[in-house]
Design an enzyme around this catalytic site. Structure first.
Site, PDB file in Angstrom:
ATOM      1  N   ARG A  79       0.854  -1.179   0.000  1.00 14.82           N
ATOM      2  CA  ARG A  79       0.000   0.000   0.000  1.00 14.82           C
ATOM      3  C   ARG A  79       0.896   1.235   0.000  1.00 14.82           C
ATOM      4  NH1 ARG A  79      -2.542  -3.416   3.952  1.00 14.82           N
ATOM      5  NH2 ARG A  79      -4.629  -4.097   3.286  1.00 14.82           N
TER       6      ARG A  79
ATOM      7  N   LYS B 178      -3.077  -2.595   7.965  1.00 13.86           N
ATOM      8  CA  LYS B 178      -4.356  -2.129   8.495  1.00 13.86           C
ATOM      9  C   LYS B 178      -4.750  -2.918   9.735  1.00 13.86           C
ATOM     10  CE  LYS B 178      -6.640  -0.235   4.407  1.00 13.86           C
ATOM     11  NZ  LYS B 178      -7.836  -0.325   3.529  1.00 13.86           N
TER      12      LYS B 178
ATOM     13  N   HIS C 280      -2.055   2.698  -6.146  1.00 16.82           N
ATOM     14  CA  HIS C 280      -2.975   1.599  -5.855  1.00 16.82           C
ATOM     15  C   HIS C 280      -3.232   0.742  -7.094  1.00 16.82           C
ATOM     16  CE1 HIS C 280      -5.276  -0.079  -2.600  1.00 16.82           C
ATOM     17  NE2 HIS C 280      -6.313  -0.257  -3.385  1.00 16.82           N
TER      18      HIS C 280
ATOM     19  N   ARG D 215      -0.620  -1.778  -7.203  1.00 13.35           N
ATOM     20  CA  ARG D 215      -0.933  -2.861  -6.256  1.00 13.35           C
ATOM     21  C   ARG D 215      -1.928  -3.837  -6.891  1.00 13.35           C
ATOM     22  NH1 ARG D 215      -1.600  -4.366  -0.667  1.00 13.35           N
ATOM     23  NH2 ARG D 215      -3.789  -4.608  -0.041  1.00 13.35           N
TER      24      ARG D 215
ATOM     25  N   HIS E  10      -5.258  -8.660   3.197  1.00 13.68           N
ATOM     26  CA  HIS E  10      -6.714  -8.542   3.265  1.00 13.68           C
ATOM     27  C   HIS E  10      -7.243  -9.357   4.441  1.00 13.68           C
ATOM     28  CE1 HIS E  10      -6.963  -7.617  -1.328  1.00 13.68           C
ATOM     29  NE2 HIS E  10      -6.681  -6.551  -0.614  1.00 13.68           N
TER      30      HIS E  10
ATOM     31  N   TYR F   8     -10.238 -10.008  -7.618  1.00 15.78           N
ATOM     32  CA  TYR F   8      -9.263 -10.154  -8.696  1.00 15.78           C
ATOM     33  C   TYR F   8      -9.570 -11.356  -9.584  1.00 15.78           C
ATOM     34  CZ  TYR F   8      -6.691  -6.667  -6.127  1.00 15.78           C
ATOM     35  OH  TYR F   8      -6.335  -5.500  -5.502  1.00 15.78           O
TER      36      TYR F   8
END
Length: 299
Positions: free
Chosen positions: A149, A173, A238, A241, A264, A273
């Site tokens: 990120r 995160k 992004h 990414r 994630h 994806y």
């Protein structure tokens, strides 16, 4: 709103400390809950189903994704109040549950990536090399090669990447740690760049008194795209990414492994994806399915 403010603060403290919510998530929840409280005259915590229904009616002109976010914040808030014994009921069921569709991520082709690497190669072949070009090379190798990120990348400590260790441990995160792969190319690019970073710097990509900003990263990536003949509005950190994830899937990567590399929390986020790779799946079935026999005709 005095009573609401105290309870909202307690709820957000729980979200940060116990649920491990990211800072941006906590900020978004605070905004949504504060606006809802103001709309209800500071009575959000004790609102009944009818009041919540009137609140939701005011969201009629908003996008489904926005309504879903607001409703989610309120549902979690009311669940917290019920769990803490601050309400005898949980009125969250009165909140709307709009169906939302997650847009497919923008990505780049292999040719686009090759064109940008070629533009970098031209830059760093200059004699003597410009330190900004060496920095760009390290940034790009890590963005596309490791799927970092933007915030994770620009805030890397100076010594985070070791030349003989093919991975990086990151805290992303929600404070979740993950292992990120590092290619030989990326590590070599970082070694070349780090030689130009002051030894006293706490950051791998310093800028002024802090580290490189996300906005500056965005600008240098777009400038590189322009040099490579790619419309700058198609690219961002992004998007790189996304390209990392999409190209790994095209190469046969396991979805769970990709989830771990991207950091994630929910596999559903990674599954987006798989839609990008649909054409490859159709081709595989057409060419490799055991019932396909080009030399056999039906009787």
């Amino acid at each position: 709103m005095g009573g609401d403010r105290v309870l909202i603060d307690r709820f957000l403290e729980m979200m940060a400390a116990e649920a491990g919510a990211a800072r941006n998530t906590v900020a978004a929840y605070r905004t949504d809950l504060s606006l809802a409280s103001a709309t209800l005259g500071g009575t959000l915590a004790e609102a009944d189903a009818a009041a919540i229904g009137r609140l939701a009616d005011g969201w009629a002109t908003l996008a489904k994704s926005t309504v879903a976010r607001k409703a989610s914040a309120l549902r979690r808030f009311y669940a917290f109040l019920a769990e803490e014994g601050l309400r005898a009921d949980d009125p969250g069921s009165a909140l709307p549950r709009p169906g939302t569709s997650r847009p497919l991520p923008r990505t780049l082709s292999g040719g686009d990536i090759e064109a940008m690497f070629a533009a970098i190669d031209v830059r760093i072949a200059r004699v003597p090399p410009d330190r900004n070009d060496l920095r760009l090379s390290a940034l790009f190798e890590l963005l596309y090669g490791s799927g970092l990120r933007a915030t994770e990348l620009v805030s890397l400590p100076r010594g985070a990447i070791v030349s003989d260790r093919p991975y990086l441990i990151l805290k992303g995160k929600g404070g979740r740690e993950r292992m990120v792969p590092l290619s030989d190319r990326a590590r070599a690019a970082v070694v070349r760049w780090r030689a130009h970073v002051p030894a006293a710097s706490p950051w791998l990509f310093p800028s002024g008194k802090s580290h490189l900003s996300r906005m500056r990263l965005y600008q240098v990536v777009r400038a590189l795209a322009g040099e490579a003949g790619i419309p700058p509005d198609r690219i961002s950190p992004h998007v790189l990414r996304h390209a990392f994830a999409t190209h790994l899937l095209e190469g046969g990567a396991d979805l769970r492994a990709l989830q771990a590399m991207l950091g994630h929390a929910d596999i559903a986020t990674t599954e987006i994806y798989t839609h990008v790779d649909a054409s490859r799946l159709v081709r595989l079935v057409s060419e490799l399915h055991p019932l396909i026999d080009a030399g056999r005709t039906r009787p």
